[in-house]
Design a protein around this motif. Structure first.
Motif, PDB file in Angstrom:
ATOM      1  N   CYS A   9       0.868  -1.173   0.000  1.00  0.00           N
ATOM      2  CA  CYS A   9       0.000   0.000   0.000  1.00  0.00           C
ATOM      3  C   CYS A   9       0.912   1.233   0.000  1.00  0.00           C
ATOM      4  O   CYS A   9       2.131   1.107  -0.103  1.00  0.00           O
ATOM      5  N   HIS A  10       0.357   2.426   0.173  1.00  0.00           N
ATOM      6  CA  HIS A  10       1.208   3.622   0.111  1.00  0.00           C
ATOM      7  C   HIS A  10       2.082   3.792   1.337  1.00  0.00           C
ATOM      8  O   HIS A  10       3.275   4.102   1.229  1.00  0.00           O
ATOM      9  N   CYS A  11       1.523   3.549   2.525  1.00  0.00           N
ATOM     10  CA  CYS A  11       2.306   3.785   3.752  1.00  0.00           C
ATOM     11  C   CYS A  11       3.243   2.618   4.068  1.00  0.00           C
ATOM     12  O   CYS A  11       4.121   2.752   4.915  1.00  0.00           O
ATOM     13  N   GLY A  12       3.051   1.495   3.403  1.00  0.00           N
ATOM     14  CA  GLY A  12       3.948   0.354   3.598  1.00  0.00           C
ATOM     15  C   GLY A  12       3.513  -0.619   4.679  1.00  0.00           C
ATOM     16  O   GLY A  12       4.189  -1.625   4.908  1.00  0.00           O
ATOM     17  N   ALA A  13       2.403  -0.346   5.343  1.00  0.00           N
ATOM     18  CA  ALA A  13       1.938  -1.261   6.401  1.00  0.00           C
ATOM     19  C   ALA A  13       1.538  -2.608   5.811  1.00  0.00           C
ATOM     20  O   ALA A  13       1.759  -3.646   6.424  1.00  0.00           O
ATOM     21  N   CYS A  73      -5.995  -0.378   3.058  1.00  0.00           N
ATOM     22  CA  CYS A  73      -5.193  -0.076   4.246  1.00  0.00           C
ATOM     23  C   CYS A  73      -5.906   0.977   5.084  1.00  0.00           C
ATOM     24  O   CYS A  73      -6.273   2.031   4.574  1.00  0.00           O
ATOM     25  N   THR A  75      -4.717   2.921   7.198  1.00  0.00           N
ATOM     26  CA  THR A  75      -3.915   4.132   7.420  1.00  0.00           C
ATOM     27  C   THR A  75      -3.879   5.017   6.184  1.00  0.00           C
ATOM     28  O   THR A  75      -4.174   6.197   6.252  1.00  0.00           O
ATOM     29  N   CYS A  76      -3.528   4.435   5.042  1.00  0.00           N
ATOM     30  CA  CYS A  76      -3.347   5.272   3.849  1.00  0.00           C
ATOM     31  C   CYS A  76      -4.498   5.153   2.849  1.00  0.00           C
ATOM     32  O   CYS A  76      -4.584   5.946   1.914  1.00  0.00           O
TER      33      CYS A  76
HETATM   34 ZN   LIG Z   1      -1.121   1.891   3.987  1.00  0.00          ZN
END
Ligand SMILES: [Zn+2]
Length: 134
Positions: A9-13, A73, A75-76
């Motif tokens: 995903c974008h934030c990497g989680a 995700c 978060t992002c």
């Molecule tokens: Zn994310």
């Protein structure tokens, strides 16, 4: 050629890997959710998919018949893949968001064939009249 790609995903989680062959084709659909998310996918059987990190970061969205888990995700907000189960597709499958593959070269993405699906009219086997905006 089938390769093991890594995506996130974008934030990497959320991180995953998937064995797929981009030259075998990808698809875009005009259904209510794919059109809004501009989801560009490649479908793989569950055995070709591995979630590497982020189980706890995934939120699930279902609508309509509820048969597809649209995962994003928390978060992002990026939607790295979805999951469903169809006997015609050999059981459980993952729809990988091709745009989330971190190690796919721009040349590979640019040359991947795209099949358009008229999901808005439940006609997954044919292209809609207009495809340029998808
Ligand atoms: Zn994310």
């Amino acid at each position: 050629m089938e390769k093991t790609y890594h995506g996130s995903c974008h934030c990497g989680a959320v991180r995953f890997s998937a064995d797929l062959d981009l030259s075998e084709g990808t698809s875009r659909c005009n259904c209510s959710v794919c059109a809004k998310a501009r989801f560009w996918k490649s479908v793989v059987p569950a055995k070709e998919f591995q979630l590497l990190a982020g189980e706890d970061s995934l939120n699930e969205y279902r609508f309509g018949s509820g048969s597809i888990a649209h995962l994003f995700c928390r978060t992002c907000g990026v939607k790295p893949f979805g999951r469903g189960h169809l006997e015609e597709l050999g059981g459980t499958f993952y729809a990988i968001n091709v745009a989330c593959l971190d190690d796919a070269a721009p040349e590979e993405l640019a040359s991947a064939p795209v099949t358009f699906e008229d999901g808005r009219n439940d006609a997954w086997d044919r292209a809609p009249k207009e495809t340029g905006y998808l």
